[in-house]
Design a protein around this motif. Structure first.
Motif, PDB file in Angstrom:
ATOM      1  N   ASN A 195      40.517  39.739  38.615  1.00 63.00           N
ATOM      2  CA  ASN A 195      41.262  38.729  37.849  1.00 63.00           C
ATOM      3  C   ASN A 195      42.726  38.678  38.279  1.00 63.00           C
ATOM      4  OD1 ASN A 195      38.951  38.125  36.434  1.00 63.00           O
ATOM      5  ND2 ASN A 195      39.452  39.441  34.720  1.00 63.00           N
ATOM      6  N   MET A 196      42.964  38.695  39.588  1.00 58.75           N
ATOM      7  CA  MET A 196      44.313  38.670  40.127  1.00 58.75           C
ATOM      8  C   MET A 196      44.726  37.218  40.375  1.00 58.75           C
ATOM      9  SD  MET A 196      45.777  40.866  43.359  1.00 58.75           S
ATOM     10  CE  MET A 196      44.156  40.906  44.026  1.00 58.75           C
ATOM     11  N   GLN A 197      45.917  36.843  39.882  1.00 55.48           N
ATOM     12  CA  GLN A 197      46.435  35.499  40.081  1.00 55.48           C
ATOM     13  C   GLN A 197      47.896  35.569  40.487  1.00 55.48           C
ATOM     14  OE1 GLN A 197      45.823  32.715  36.936  1.00 55.48           O
ATOM     15  NE2 GLN A 197      43.616  32.974  36.949  1.00 55.48           N
ATOM     16  N   VAL A 198      48.271  34.690  41.416  1.00 55.57           N
ATOM     17  CA  VAL A 198      49.671  34.534  41.818  1.00 55.57           C
ATOM     18  C   VAL A 198      49.950  33.033  41.835  1.00 55.57           C
ATOM     19  CG1 VAL A 198      51.399  34.865  43.629  1.00 55.57           C
ATOM     20  CG2 VAL A 198      49.689  36.651  43.210  1.00 55.57           C
ATOM     21  N   GLY A 199      50.968  32.623  41.092  1.00 52.46           N
ATOM     22  CA  GLY A 199      51.327  31.205  41.054  1.00 52.46           C
ATOM     23  C   GLY A 199      50.202  30.328  40.539  1.00 52.46           C
ATOM     24  N   GLY A 200      49.375  30.854  39.619  1.00 50.34           N
ATOM     25  CA  GLY A 200      48.269  30.097  39.058  1.00 50.34           C
ATOM     26  C   GLY A 200      47.050  30.024  39.960  1.00 50.34           C
ATOM     27  N   ASP A 254      38.175  60.539  30.114  1.00 51.43           N
ATOM     28  CA  ASP A 254      38.926  61.381  31.044  1.00 51.43           C
ATOM     29  C   ASP A 254      38.635  61.016  32.495  1.00 51.43           C
ATOM     30  OD1 ASP A 254      36.323  62.402  31.118  1.00 51.43           O
ATOM     31  OD2 ASP A 254      36.985  64.482  31.281  1.00 51.43           O
ATOM     32  N   LYS A 255      37.702  60.065  32.725  1.00 49.16           N
ATOM     33  CA  LYS A 255      37.340  59.657  34.081  1.00 49.16           C
ATOM     34  C   LYS A 255      37.448  58.149  34.304  1.00 49.16           C
ATOM     35  CE  LYS A 255      34.384  63.596  34.902  1.00 49.16           C
ATOM     36  NZ  LYS A 255      33.043  64.079  35.204  1.00 49.16           N
ATOM     37  N   GLU A 256      38.110  57.446  33.384  1.00 48.87           N
ATOM     38  CA  GLU A 256      38.258  56.004  33.560  1.00 48.87           C
ATOM     39  C   GLU A 256      39.417  55.477  32.733  1.00 48.87           C
ATOM     40  OE1 GLU A 256      35.782  51.828  32.908  1.00 48.87           O
ATOM     41  OE2 GLU A 256      34.832  53.726  32.376  1.00 48.87           O
ATOM     42  N   PHE A 257      40.187  54.553  33.326  1.00 50.06           N
ATOM     43  CA  PHE A 257      41.180  53.798  32.573  1.00 50.06           C
ATOM     44  C   PHE A 257      41.321  52.422  33.179  1.00 50.06           C
ATOM     45  CE2 PHE A 257      43.639  56.490  35.513  1.00 50.06           C
ATOM     46  CZ  PHE A 257      44.450  55.582  36.166  1.00 50.06           C
ATOM     47  N   THR A 258      41.801  51.480  32.371  1.00 52.21           N
ATOM     48  CA  THR A 258      42.011  50.106  32.815  1.00 52.21           C
ATOM     49  C   THR A 258      43.485  49.760  32.655  1.00 52.21           C
ATOM     50  OG1 THR A 258      41.523  49.203  30.629  1.00 52.21           O
ATOM     51  CG2 THR A 258      39.666  49.390  32.172  1.00 52.21           C
ATOM     52  N   THR A 259      43.951  48.865  33.502  1.00 50.67           N
ATOM     53  CA  THR A 259      45.345  48.438  33.454  1.00 50.67           C
ATOM     54  C   THR A 259      45.407  46.923  33.553  1.00 50.67           C
ATOM     55  OG1 THR A 259      46.076  50.497  34.511  1.00 50.67           O
ATOM     56  CG2 THR A 259      47.604  48.644  34.584  1.00 50.67           C
ATOM     57  N   GLN A 260      46.291  46.323  32.766  1.00 48.94           N
ATOM     58  CA  GLN A 260      46.579  44.891  32.848  1.00 48.94           C
ATOM     59  C   GLN A 260      48.073  44.762  33.085  1.00 48.94           C
ATOM     60  OE1 GLN A 260      45.094  43.546  29.005  1.00 48.94           O
ATOM     61  NE2 GLN A 260      43.332  42.652  30.041  1.00 48.94           N
ATOM     62  N   VAL A 261      48.454  43.926  34.052  1.00 47.73           N
ATOM     63  CA  VAL A 261      49.869  43.671  34.310  1.00 47.73           C
ATOM     64  C   VAL A 261      50.094  42.170  34.394  1.00 47.73           C
ATOM     65  CG1 VAL A 261      50.297  45.845  35.514  1.00 47.73           C
ATOM     66  CG2 VAL A 261      49.608  43.860  36.823  1.00 47.73           C
ATOM     67  N   SER A 262      51.295  41.763  34.035  1.00 52.07           N
ATOM     68  CA  SER A 262      51.706  40.375  34.204  1.00 52.07           C
ATOM     69  C   SER A 262      53.192  40.376  34.507  1.00 52.07           C
ATOM     70  CB  SER A 262      51.395  39.539  32.968  1.00 52.07           C
ATOM     71  OG  SER A 262      52.097  40.041  31.853  1.00 52.07           O
ATOM     72  N   GLY A 263      53.605  39.393  35.263  1.00 50.93           N
ATOM     73  CA  GLY A 263      55.007  39.298  35.636  1.00 50.93           C
ATOM     74  C   GLY A 263      55.171  38.256  36.722  1.00 50.93           C
ATOM     75  N   THR A 264      55.995  38.569  37.711  1.00 54.95           N
ATOM     76  CA  THR A 264      56.201  37.673  38.843  1.00 54.95           C
ATOM     77  C   THR A 264      56.039  38.446  40.137  1.00 54.95           C
ATOM     78  OG1 THR A 264      58.592  38.061  38.884  1.00 54.95           O
ATOM     79  CG2 THR A 264      57.821  36.192  37.579  1.00 54.95           C
ATOM     80  N   TYR A 265      55.539  37.754  41.163  1.00 48.40           N
ATOM     81  CA  TYR A 265      55.414  38.285  42.509  1.00 48.40           C
ATOM     82  C   TYR A 265      55.969  37.226  43.435  1.00 48.40           C
ATOM     83  CZ  TYR A 265      53.393  40.019  46.842  1.00 48.40           C
ATOM     84  OH  TYR A 265      53.221  40.474  48.126  1.00 48.40           O
ATOM     85  N   ASN A 266      56.999  37.580  44.197  1.00 46.31           N
ATOM     86  CA  ASN A 266      57.694  36.616  45.060  1.00 46.31           C
ATOM     87  C   ASN A 266      58.120  35.378  44.272  1.00 46.31           C
ATOM     88  OD1 ASN A 266      57.724  38.088  47.451  1.00 46.31           O
ATOM     89  ND2 ASN A 266      55.702  37.351  48.058  1.00 46.31           N
ATOM     90  N   GLY A 267      58.592  35.604  43.035  1.00 52.34           N
ATOM     91  CA  GLY A 267      59.109  34.527  42.207  1.00 52.34           C
ATOM     92  C   GLY A 267      58.057  33.675  41.513  1.00 52.34           C
ATOM     93  N   GLN A 268      56.793  33.975  41.707  1.00 53.06           N
ATOM     94  CA  GLN A 268      55.722  33.201  41.092  1.00 53.06           C
ATOM     95  C   GLN A 268      55.055  34.019  39.986  1.00 53.06           C
ATOM     96  OE1 GLN A 268      53.061  31.083  43.750  1.00 53.06           O
ATOM     97  NE2 GLN A 268      54.349  31.717  45.467  1.00 53.06           N
ATOM     98  N   PRO A 269      54.603  33.339  38.919  1.00 50.70           N
ATOM     99  CA  PRO A 269      53.900  34.069  37.859  1.00 50.70           C
ATOM    100  C   PRO A 269      52.677  34.782  38.440  1.00 50.70           C
ATOM    101  CG  PRO A 269      54.151  31.736  37.292  1.00 50.70           C
ATOM    102  CD  PRO A 269      54.651  31.903  38.682  1.00 50.70           C
ATOM    103  N   SER A 270      52.447  35.998  37.978  1.00 50.36           N
ATOM    104  CA  SER A 270      51.323  36.764  38.502  1.00 50.36           C
ATOM    105  C   SER A 270      50.707  37.615  37.397  1.00 50.36           C
ATOM    106  CB  SER A 270      51.781  37.651  39.659  1.00 50.36           C
ATOM    107  OG  SER A 270      52.777  38.553  39.213  1.00 50.36           O
ATOM    108  N   SER A 271      49.440  37.946  37.593  1.00 48.76           N
ATOM    109  CA  SER A 271      48.765  38.836  36.662  1.00 48.76           C
ATOM    110  C   SER A 271      47.609  39.503  37.397  1.00 48.76           C
ATOM    111  CB  SER A 271      48.238  38.070  35.447  1.00 48.76           C
ATOM    112  OG  SER A 271      47.290  37.101  35.852  1.00 48.76           O
ATOM    113  N   MET A 272      47.184  40.640  36.867  1.00 49.60           N
ATOM    114  CA  MET A 272      46.098  41.365  37.479  1.00 49.60           C
ATOM    115  C   MET A 272      45.525  42.355  36.478  1.00 49.60           C
ATOM    116  SD  MET A 272      46.076  43.814  40.845  1.00 49.60           S
ATOM    117  CE  MET A 272      46.931  45.134  40.025  1.00 49.60           C
ATOM    118  N   GLU A 273      44.245  42.595  36.601  1.00 54.30           N
ATOM    119  CA  GLU A 273      43.586  43.645  35.844  1.00 54.30           C
ATOM    120  C   GLU A 273      43.034  44.631  36.865  1.00 54.30           C
ATOM    121  OE1 GLU A 273      40.593  41.938  33.317  1.00 54.30           O
ATOM    122  OE2 GLU A 273      41.970  40.403  32.597  1.00 54.30           O
TER     123      GLU A 273
END
Length: 170
Positions: A36-41, A136-155
């Motif tokens: 679910n990775m997005q950069v600039g929509g 103890d053997k699994e975790f998930t991460t969600q991030v959102s912000g900007t990458y090279n000035g474009q909106p971005s998100s990833m799980e």
């Protein structure tokens, strides 16, 4: 190298290792996969697709990429990037969130046994995220912000694959 691969892999590698540590996760080799990775929509390829594209590179280019990652203590696994988390790092909650020479900084905003919220700033990316510890053997991460000035998100999902970090030694 394919243009989507050229932009998506650095984004994934920049944010995939944005790991946090709960005191009870296992030390050893962890494999992190992104989705679910997005950069600039625009949707970016999942980690599995990027790994498949890497396999299609000319052998010398693929070896160059693998060597670059190996210098950072990272290896490409079947479903993501693999890295070592030592018992000492976990105990000290001193997890390498990125290559020390990358120029990235991280700040943990909130910390509990099952959830960490954080903020990150890199030369090309910035934003916030949260890591949820499933076991103890699994975790998930969600991030959102900007990458090279474009909106971005990833799980991403991290799973423990083994105790022996020798396979990742530089």
């Amino acid at each position: 190298m394919h243009p989507v691969f050229r932009s998506a892999l650095p984004f994934a590698l920049c944010l995939s290792p944005t790991l946090a540590s709960a005191l009870d996760i296992q030390p050893g080799v962890w494999e992190v996969s992104s989705h679910n990775m997005q950069v600039g929509g625009q949707a970016m390829p999942a980690m599995e697709e990027m790994l498949a594209q890497l396999q299609n590179l000319p052998p010398e280019q693929r070896q160059m990429m693998e060597n670059m990652l190996a210098e950072q203590g990272i290896r490409l696994g079947a479903g993501g990037v693999q890295m070592c988390l030592t018992a000492e790092q976990i105990k000290a909650q001193d997890i390498p969130l990125h290559d020390p020479e990358s120029g990235c900084r991280n700040e943990v905003l909130e910390r509990s046994a099952t959830l960490w919220k954080f903020r990150f700033t890199c030369p090309d990316a910035q934003g916030e995220g949260e890591t949820r510890f499933v076991s103890d053997k699994e975790f998930t991460t969600q991030v959102s912000g900007t990458y090279n000035g474009q909106p971005s998100s990833m799980e991403s999902r991290a799973r423990w694959v083994g105790a022996d970090c020798a396979v990742l030694k530089r």
